[in-house]
Design a protein around this motif. Structure first.
Motif, PDB file in Angstrom:
ATOM      1  N   ARG A  30       1.510 -29.801  61.208  1.00  0.00           N
ATOM      2  CA  ARG A  30       1.110 -31.210  61.296  1.00  0.00           C
ATOM      3  C   ARG A  30      -0.310 -31.336  61.836  1.00  0.00           C
ATOM      4  O   ARG A  30      -1.098 -32.159  61.382  1.00  0.00           O
ATOM      5  CB  ARG A  30       2.072 -31.994  62.182  1.00  0.00           C
ATOM      6  CG  ARG A  30       3.244 -32.578  61.430  1.00  0.00           C
ATOM      7  CD  ARG A  30       4.003 -33.566  62.307  1.00  0.00           C
ATOM      8  NE  ARG A  30       5.407 -33.360  62.251  1.00  0.00           N
ATOM      9  CZ  ARG A  30       6.167 -32.474  62.915  1.00  0.00           C
ATOM     10  NH1 ARG A  30       5.743 -31.737  63.717  1.00  0.00           N
ATOM     11  NH2 ARG A  30       7.417 -32.340  62.797  1.00  0.00           N
ATOM     12  N   LYS A  31      -0.611 -30.504  62.835  1.00  0.00           N
ATOM     13  CA  LYS A  31      -1.951 -30.522  63.426  1.00  0.00           C
ATOM     14  C   LYS A  31      -2.995 -30.165  62.373  1.00  0.00           C
ATOM     15  O   LYS A  31      -4.005 -30.851  62.240  1.00  0.00           O
ATOM     16  CB  LYS A  31      -2.022 -29.530  64.588  1.00  0.00           C
ATOM     17  CG  LYS A  31      -3.374 -29.419  65.227  1.00  0.00           C
ATOM     18  CD  LYS A  31      -3.398 -28.343  66.305  1.00  0.00           C
ATOM     19  CE  LYS A  31      -4.811 -28.104  66.783  1.00  0.00           C
ATOM     20  NZ  LYS A  31      -4.902 -26.978  67.707  1.00  0.00           N
ATOM     21  N   TRP A  32      -2.759 -29.110  61.593  1.00  0.00           N
ATOM     22  CA  TRP A  32      -3.704 -28.698  60.565  1.00  0.00           C
ATOM     23  C   TRP A  32      -3.821 -29.748  59.472  1.00  0.00           C
ATOM     24  O   TRP A  32      -4.917 -30.020  58.976  1.00  0.00           O
ATOM     25  CB  TRP A  32      -3.307 -27.342  59.974  1.00  0.00           C
ATOM     26  CG  TRP A  32      -3.628 -26.212  60.912  1.00  0.00           C
ATOM     27  CD1 TRP A  32      -2.730 -25.459  61.605  1.00  0.00           C
ATOM     28  CD2 TRP A  32      -4.918 -25.724  61.269  1.00  0.00           C
ATOM     29  NE1 TRP A  32      -3.387 -24.530  62.376  1.00  0.00           N
ATOM     30  CE2 TRP A  32      -4.742 -24.671  62.183  1.00  0.00           C
ATOM     31  CE3 TRP A  32      -6.212 -26.075  60.912  1.00  0.00           C
ATOM     32  CZ2 TRP A  32      -5.802 -23.966  62.738  1.00  0.00           C
ATOM     33  CZ3 TRP A  32      -7.273 -25.374  61.469  1.00  0.00           C
ATOM     34  CH2 TRP A  32      -7.060 -24.332  62.366  1.00  0.00           C
ATOM     35  N   ALA A  33      -2.713 -30.354  59.099  1.00  0.00           N
ATOM     36  CA  ALA A  33      -2.751 -31.408  58.080  1.00  0.00           C
ATOM     37  C   ALA A  33      -3.555 -32.601  58.588  1.00  0.00           C
ATOM     38  O   ALA A  33      -4.351 -33.181  57.833  1.00  0.00           O
ATOM     39  CB  ALA A  33      -1.335 -31.833  57.696  1.00  0.00           C
ATOM     40  N   GLN A  34      -3.378 -32.958  59.847  1.00  0.00           N
ATOM     41  CA  GLN A  34      -4.115 -34.087  60.413  1.00  0.00           C
ATOM     42  C   GLN A  34      -5.608 -33.781  60.493  1.00  0.00           C
ATOM     43  O   GLN A  34      -6.440 -34.653  60.244  1.00  0.00           O
ATOM     44  CB  GLN A  34      -3.564 -34.464  61.798  1.00  0.00           C
ATOM     45  CG  GLN A  34      -4.080 -35.798  62.303  1.00  0.00           C
ATOM     46  CD  GLN A  34      -3.757 -36.946  61.359  1.00  0.00           C
ATOM     47  OE1 GLN A  34      -2.626 -37.128  60.954  1.00  0.00           O
ATOM     48  NE2 GLN A  34      -4.761 -37.719  60.988  1.00  0.00           N
ATOM     49  N   ILE A  35      -5.947 -32.544  60.836  1.00  0.00           N
ATOM     50  CA  ILE A  35      -7.360 -32.149  60.849  1.00  0.00           C
ATOM     51  C   ILE A  35      -7.950 -32.300  59.452  1.00  0.00           C
ATOM     52  O   ILE A  35      -9.062 -32.817  59.283  1.00  0.00           O
ATOM     53  CB  ILE A  35      -7.518 -30.700  61.363  1.00  0.00           C
ATOM     54  CG1 ILE A  35      -7.237 -30.651  62.868  1.00  0.00           C
ATOM     55  CG2 ILE A  35      -8.913 -30.159  61.057  1.00  0.00           C
ATOM     56  CD1 ILE A  35      -7.134 -29.245  63.436  1.00  0.00           C
ATOM     57  N   ALA A  36      -7.223 -31.865  58.430  1.00  0.00           N
ATOM     58  CA  ALA A  36      -7.702 -31.990  57.045  1.00  0.00           C
ATOM     59  C   ALA A  36      -7.867 -33.457  56.657  1.00  0.00           C
ATOM     60  O   ALA A  36      -8.861 -33.831  56.023  1.00  0.00           O
ATOM     61  CB  ALA A  36      -6.747 -31.280  56.091  1.00  0.00           C
ATOM     62  N   ILE A  37      -6.911 -34.296  57.028  1.00  0.00           N
ATOM     63  CA  ILE A  37      -6.982 -35.733  56.723  1.00  0.00           C
ATOM     64  C   ILE A  37      -8.196 -36.356  57.409  1.00  0.00           C
ATOM     65  O   ILE A  37      -8.958 -37.113  56.792  1.00  0.00           O
ATOM     66  CB  ILE A  37      -5.677 -36.444  57.133  1.00  0.00           C
ATOM     67  CG1 ILE A  37      -4.545 -36.033  56.189  1.00  0.00           C
ATOM     68  CG2 ILE A  37      -5.860 -37.964  57.146  1.00  0.00           C
ATOM     69  CD1 ILE A  37      -3.166 -36.453  56.660  1.00  0.00           C
ATOM     70  N   ASN A  38      -8.400 -36.037  58.677  1.00  0.00           N
ATOM     71  CA  ASN A  38      -9.550 -36.584  59.411  1.00  0.00           C
ATOM     72  C   ASN A  38     -10.866 -36.121  58.806  1.00  0.00           C
ATOM     73  O   ASN A  38     -11.816 -36.906  58.682  1.00  0.00           O
ATOM     74  CB  ASN A  38      -9.482 -36.181  60.884  1.00  0.00           C
ATOM     75  CG  ASN A  38      -8.328 -36.834  61.616  1.00  0.00           C
ATOM     76  OD1 ASN A  38      -7.736 -37.799  61.139  1.00  0.00           O
ATOM     77  ND2 ASN A  38      -7.978 -36.291  62.760  1.00  0.00           N
ATOM     78  N   THR A  39     -10.926 -34.854  58.422  1.00  0.00           N
ATOM     79  CA  THR A  39     -12.140 -34.314  57.823  1.00  0.00           C
ATOM     80  C   THR A  39     -12.441 -34.989  56.489  1.00  0.00           C
ATOM     81  O   THR A  39     -13.593 -35.339  56.208  1.00  0.00           O
ATOM     82  CB  THR A  39     -12.011 -32.789  57.636  1.00  0.00           C
ATOM     83  OG1 THR A  39     -11.749 -32.194  58.913  1.00  0.00           O
ATOM     84  CG2 THR A  39     -13.280 -32.198  57.054  1.00  0.00           C
ATOM     85  N   MET A  40     -11.414 -35.190  55.671  1.00  0.00           N
ATOM     86  CA  MET A  40     -11.608 -35.864  54.389  1.00  0.00           C
ATOM     87  C   MET A  40     -12.118 -37.292  54.618  1.00  0.00           C
ATOM     88  O   MET A  40     -12.946 -37.792  53.860  1.00  0.00           O
ATOM     89  CB  MET A  40     -10.311 -35.891  53.591  1.00  0.00           C
ATOM     90  CG  MET A  40      -9.812 -34.525  53.181  1.00  0.00           C
ATOM     91  SD  MET A  40     -10.882 -33.661  52.042  1.00  0.00           S
ATOM     92  CE  MET A  40     -10.574 -34.595  50.576  1.00  0.00           C
ATOM     93  N   GLY A  41     -11.623 -37.933  55.660  1.00  0.00           N
ATOM     94  CA  GLY A  41     -12.102 -39.279  55.990  1.00  0.00           C
ATOM     95  C   GLY A  41     -13.572 -39.282  56.370  1.00  0.00           C
ATOM     96  O   GLY A  41     -14.332 -40.172  55.965  1.00  0.00           O
ATOM     97  N   MET A  42     -13.992 -38.270  57.131  1.00  0.00           N
ATOM     98  CA  MET A  42     -15.402 -38.178  57.521  1.00  0.00           C
ATOM     99  C   MET A  42     -16.290 -37.931  56.304  1.00  0.00           C
ATOM    100  O   MET A  42     -17.357 -38.537  56.175  1.00  0.00           O
ATOM    101  CB  MET A  42     -15.592 -37.066  58.553  1.00  0.00           C
ATOM    102  CG  MET A  42     -15.050 -37.432  59.929  1.00  0.00           C
ATOM    103  SD  MET A  42     -15.421 -36.171  61.157  1.00  0.00           S
ATOM    104  CE  MET A  42     -13.975 -35.137  61.015  1.00  0.00           C
ATOM    105  N   VAL A  43     -15.854 -37.051  55.407  1.00  0.00           N
ATOM    106  CA  VAL A  43     -16.620 -36.784  54.187  1.00  0.00           C
ATOM    107  C   VAL A  43     -16.718 -38.058  53.349  1.00  0.00           C
ATOM    108  O   VAL A  43     -17.780 -38.379  52.802  1.00  0.00           O
ATOM    109  CB  VAL A  43     -15.990 -35.625  53.382  1.00  0.00           C
ATOM    110  CG1 VAL A  43     -16.647 -35.488  52.028  1.00  0.00           C
ATOM    111  CG2 VAL A  43     -16.085 -34.326  54.165  1.00  0.00           C
ATOM    112  N   SER A  44     -15.636 -38.795  53.264  1.00  0.00           N
ATOM    113  CA  SER A  44     -15.630 -40.049  52.514  1.00  0.00           C
ATOM    114  C   SER A  44     -16.613 -41.050  53.123  1.00  0.00           C
ATOM    115  O   SER A  44     -17.338 -41.741  52.387  1.00  0.00           O
ATOM    116  CB  SER A  44     -14.220 -40.630  52.487  1.00  0.00           C
ATOM    117  OG  SER A  44     -14.187 -41.817  51.750  1.00  0.00           O
TER     118      SER A  44
END
Length: 70
Positions: A30-44
């Protein structure tokens, strides 16, 4: 415009990661998935900022003067 060619796959990846996040079983996953989600948001956000700046450079953004109180 090229930004839409980037944004569509980015949104698809974000949606896939969000779906994966709902099926993970461990806290670490869950932690890794949340990091990926947050990173995708920053790139967006960066992509949106670049798109907005390009609109300003092309003269496609107009500013309106409004008064307001603080």
């Amino acid at each position: 415009m090229i930004f839409h060619e980037i944004r569509n796959p980015l949104n698809a990846m974000l949606g896939a990661i969000q779906m994966i996040a709902t099926t993970v079983k461990t806290v670490k996953e869950r932690k890794w998935a949340q990091i990926a989600i947050n990173t995708m948001g920053m790139v967006s956000n960066v992509l949106n900022d670049v798109l907005f700046l390009s609109k300003i450079e092309e003269g496609k953004v107009s500013l309106h003067k409004h008064s307001f109180s603080i």
